[in-house]
Design an enzyme around this catalytic site. Structure first.
Site, mmCIF file in Angstrom:
data_model
loop_
_atom_site.group_PDB
_atom_site.id
_atom_site.type_symbol
_atom_site.label_atom_id
_atom_site.label_comp_id
_atom_site.label_asym_id
_atom_site.label_seq_id
_atom_site.Cartn_x
_atom_site.Cartn_y
_atom_site.Cartn_z
ATOM 1 N N ASN A 50 12.313 54.993 65.156
ATOM 2 C CA ASN A 50 12.199 54.740 66.515
ATOM 3 C C ASN A 50 11.615 52.852 66.918
ATOM 4 O O ASN A 50 10.804 52.694 65.679
ATOM 5 C CB ASN A 50 11.044 55.179 67.304
ATOM 6 C CG ASN A 50 10.707 55.530 68.457
ATOM 7 O OD1 ASN A 50 11.250 54.397 69.345
ATOM 8 N ND2 ASN A 50 10.627 55.757 68.694
ATOM 9 N N HIS A 81 1.515 68.274 73.096
ATOM 10 C CA HIS A 81 0.913 67.567 73.537
ATOM 11 C C HIS A 81 0.480 67.258 75.201
ATOM 12 O O HIS A 81 1.283 68.235 75.987
ATOM 13 C CB HIS A 81 1.427 65.940 74.047
ATOM 14 C CG HIS A 81 2.136 65.161 72.588
ATOM 15 N ND1 HIS A 81 3.066 64.300 72.684
ATOM 16 C CD2 HIS A 81 1.622 65.977 71.284
ATOM 17 C CE1 HIS A 81 2.653 64.170 71.077
ATOM 18 N NE2 HIS A 81 3.006 64.874 70.102
ATOM 19 N N ASP A 109 -5.290 62.013 68.763
ATOM 20 C CA ASP A 109 -4.723 60.890 67.775
ATOM 21 C C ASP A 109 -4.976 59.558 68.272
ATOM 22 O O ASP A 109 -4.343 59.112 69.498
ATOM 23 C CB ASP A 109 -2.560 61.012 67.822
ATOM 24 C CG ASP A 109 -2.556 60.047 67.468
ATOM 25 O OD1 ASP A 109 -0.666 60.121 67.176
ATOM 26 O OD2 ASP A 109 -2.586 59.434 66.529
ATOM 27 N N GLU A 164 2.106 60.580 59.749
ATOM 28 C CA GLU A 164 3.351 60.372 59.956
ATOM 29 C C GLU A 164 4.253 58.728 59.285
ATOM 30 O O GLU A 164 6.088 58.956 59.266
ATOM 31 C CB GLU A 164 3.585 60.401 61.467
ATOM 32 C CG GLU A 164 2.506 59.043 62.278
ATOM 33 C CD GLU A 164 2.777 59.449 64.377
ATOM 34 O OE1 GLU A 164 2.007 60.700 64.049
ATOM 35 O OE2 GLU A 164 3.214 58.589 64.344
ATOM 36 N N HIS A 179 5.188 65.385 61.305
ATOM 37 C CA HIS A 179 5.246 65.142 62.320
ATOM 38 C C HIS A 179 6.876 65.613 63.188
ATOM 39 O O HIS A 179 7.988 65.995 62.826
ATOM 40 C CB HIS A 179 5.469 63.071 62.265
ATOM 41 C CG HIS A 179 5.432 62.433 63.079
ATOM 42 N ND1 HIS A 179 6.398 61.227 63.052
ATOM 43 C CD2 HIS A 179 4.947 62.234 64.452
ATOM 44 C CE1 HIS A 179 5.765 60.823 64.354
ATOM 45 N NE2 HIS A 179 5.369 61.518 65.230
ATOM 46 N N ASP A 190 10.934 60.937 68.857
ATOM 47 C CA ASP A 190 11.651 60.428 68.645
ATOM 48 C C ASP A 190 11.605 60.877 67.237
ATOM 49 O O ASP A 190 12.712 59.517 66.429
ATOM 50 C CB ASP A 190 11.284 59.660 68.947
ATOM 51 C CG ASP A 190 9.703 58.705 68.239
ATOM 52 O OD1 ASP A 190 8.618 59.793 68.053
ATOM 53 O OD2 ASP A 190 9.343 58.714 67.503
ATOM 54 N N GLU A 215 4.170 69.469 64.810
ATOM 55 C CA GLU A 215 3.856 69.860 65.711
ATOM 56 C C GLU A 215 5.689 69.378 66.853
ATOM 57 O O GLU A 215 6.642 69.286 65.590
ATOM 58 C CB GLU A 215 3.909 67.712 65.626
ATOM 59 C CG GLU A 215 3.736 66.668 67.404
ATOM 60 C CD GLU A 215 3.627 65.173 67.360
ATOM 61 O OE1 GLU A 215 4.541 64.930 65.430
ATOM 62 O OE2 GLU A 215 3.310 64.840 67.984
ATOM 63 N N TRP A 237 -0.494 49.702 67.495
ATOM 64 C CA TRP A 237 -0.172 50.287 67.936
ATOM 65 C C TRP A 237 -0.215 51.755 67.597
ATOM 66 O O TRP A 237 0.016 52.276 67.270
ATOM 67 C CB TRP A 237 1.491 50.019 68.669
ATOM 68 C CG TRP A 237 1.468 50.743 69.916
ATOM 69 C CD1 TRP A 237 1.097 50.396 71.243
ATOM 70 C CD2 TRP A 237 2.568 52.027 70.418
ATOM 71 N NE1 TRP A 237 2.040 51.231 72.436
ATOM 72 C CE2 TRP A 237 2.497 52.315 71.203
ATOM 73 C CE3 TRP A 237 3.234 52.749 69.303
ATOM 74 C CZ2 TRP A 237 2.910 53.557 71.885
ATOM 75 C CZ3 TRP A 237 3.963 53.869 69.580
ATOM 76 C CH2 TRP A 237 3.540 54.567 70.672
#
Ligand code: CS2
Ligand code: MG
Length: 402
Positions: free
Chosen positions: A37, A122, A210, A262, A312, A316, A339, A402
């Site tokens: 990504n 999510h 998370d 991840e 993960h 993406d 996930e 991030w």
């Protein structure tokens, strides 16, 4: 059997995906995911310019030798670009091998250890009430496990809420969006969120969160301790995990289960975390951790240290990665959870797949191979569009995680 061609496709059905397709002289083909990504073109070039020329005319059945040829033979090892390229080739070769054996991939790994694969998805909201309702909607859809994220008062959209997260589709912007973070504002918000979630949805649903790499070890220890009454399934990515030692402090202060991995791309990134049982779930996934050849080794290593798998599976990673993960999930004895944040119909149209979802569980299907294909004609209609993940700054401007 010989490899006659390897094509690399970059397509953008709502978001960018990189796909490898391996062709053979016996007409069999295999596909792999090479999506990284925000750095898709780097992997595409690594594959086209440095990997493909070396693999033509090789025997695709020799996937172990090819893996080491690409890992050891490159001299420059590890890292997300190299390992995503190796992963894509490896996944395509396992797809080919299973098709040649006329079996679903999980059979080659050792067969099914379970009937179905527990997954989580999510749910989020800017306000706690919105997040509580979003989790309720997911429970209504049959999910047994839901990750909950919430906005932070005094901050614009933070990871996992609003426009932040893997929704960095091409439409967003072609330069990284700058977001703002404050740990002080975040810390009291999360226990408040989970108190409301447990009050509204009870004790049975598995709840996850998370933190996305943003705390220091002592802050993470405080948060994990504060969340103990709400019995989370896990607290994910509390601190950046380059320093695996940092997790010792968290472990000493809390029994909240920890998930990490991840962003890891080799077993070396998680060796200490697993060996010292500093974590409970390892999040490594096919596309980032070198493909099934490498991932099953990480999974088995985790298994001897009471660590469960939790691949993960955000949007993406392409449906090919999810499909391949599901075969490992069905086989691996120390399975934890998968996930599954889901894909749009537009994305899935490019990736016809055999997997099914029902009542909070996934199954890879029994098609030969990993059960996911790639529609080149449709893919061609969605050219690459530059898009980046956001970057994050503290309120004083410091560039943060991030
Ligand atoms: C997140 C990911 O799903 C998760 O656990 O950490 O969505 C992550 O933000 C993206 O994969 C980054 O590209
Ligand atoms: Mg995560």
């Amino acid at each position: 059997m010989k490899i006659t061609d390897i094509k690399v496709f970059v397509t953008c059905p709502g978001r960018n995906f990189v796909t490898v397709k391996v062709y053979t002289d016996q007409g069999l083909t295999g596909v792999g995911d090479a999506t990284l990504n925000g750095r898709e073109l780097a992997v595409a070039s690594y594959l086209k310019d440095h990997v493909v020329p070396c693999l033509l005319d090789r025997d695709p059945m020799r996937s172990e030798d090819i893996w080491h040829y690409l890992y050891r033979g490159a001299y420059w090892r590890r890292g997300p670009v190299t390992m995503a390229a190796i992963a894509a080739i490896d996944t395509a070769l396992w797809d080919l091998k299973a098709k040649a054996a006329n079996m679903p991939l999980y059979q080659l790994l050792g067969g099914a250890s379970r009937d179905r694969v527990l997954c989580y998805t999510h749910a989020q909201g800017r306000e706690i009430s919105e997040a509580v309702d979003a989790v309720g909607a997911r429970i209504e859809q049959g999910y047994k496990a839901v990750r909950a994220q919430v906005g932070i008062p005094g901050l614009p959209d933070v990871y996992g809420t609003g426009s932040s997260g893997v929704t960095n589709t091409a439409a967003d912007s072609d330069l990284p969006k700058e977001e703002v973070w404050s740990t002080a504002k975040y810390m009291p918000r999360i226990p408040a969120l989970f108190e409301e979630l447990r009050a509204a949805h009870g004790a049975d649903v598995h709840l996850l969160h998370d933190t996305h790499h943003r705390l220091t070890p002592i802050e993470a220890a405080r948060l994990a301790k504060d969340l103990e009454p709400y019995r989370l399934f896990w607290l994910e990515d509390t601190v950046p995990a380059e320093n695996q030692d940092g997790f010792r402090l968290i472990r000493q202060h809390s029994t909240t289960p920890l998930a990490v991995g991840e962003v890891f791309n080799t077993i070396w990134d998680c060796k200490q975390l697993i060996e010292e049982q500093l974590i409970d779930f390892i999040r490594t996934t096919c596309v980032h951790a070198g493909g099934p050849t490498a991932l099953r080794r990480i999974m088995d290593f985790a298994g001897v240290h009471h660590v469960r798998t939790a691949c993960h599976g955000a949007a993406d990673m392409s449906p090919i990665c999810l499909g391949a993960n599901l075969h490992l999930d069905l086989w691996v004895p120390n399975f934890g959870i998968q996930e599954y944040s889901g894909y749009t119909d537009e994305m899935l149209s490019v990736f016809p797949h055999a997997w099914t979802f029902s009542d909070g569980y996934l199954h890879p299907g029994d098609a030969p191979g990993h059960g996911v294909d790639f529609d080149e004609t449709l893919a061609d209609k969605h050219p690459y569009q530059r898009a980046y993940l956001p970057v994050n700054r503290l309120e004083d401007g410091t560039l943060w995680h991030w």
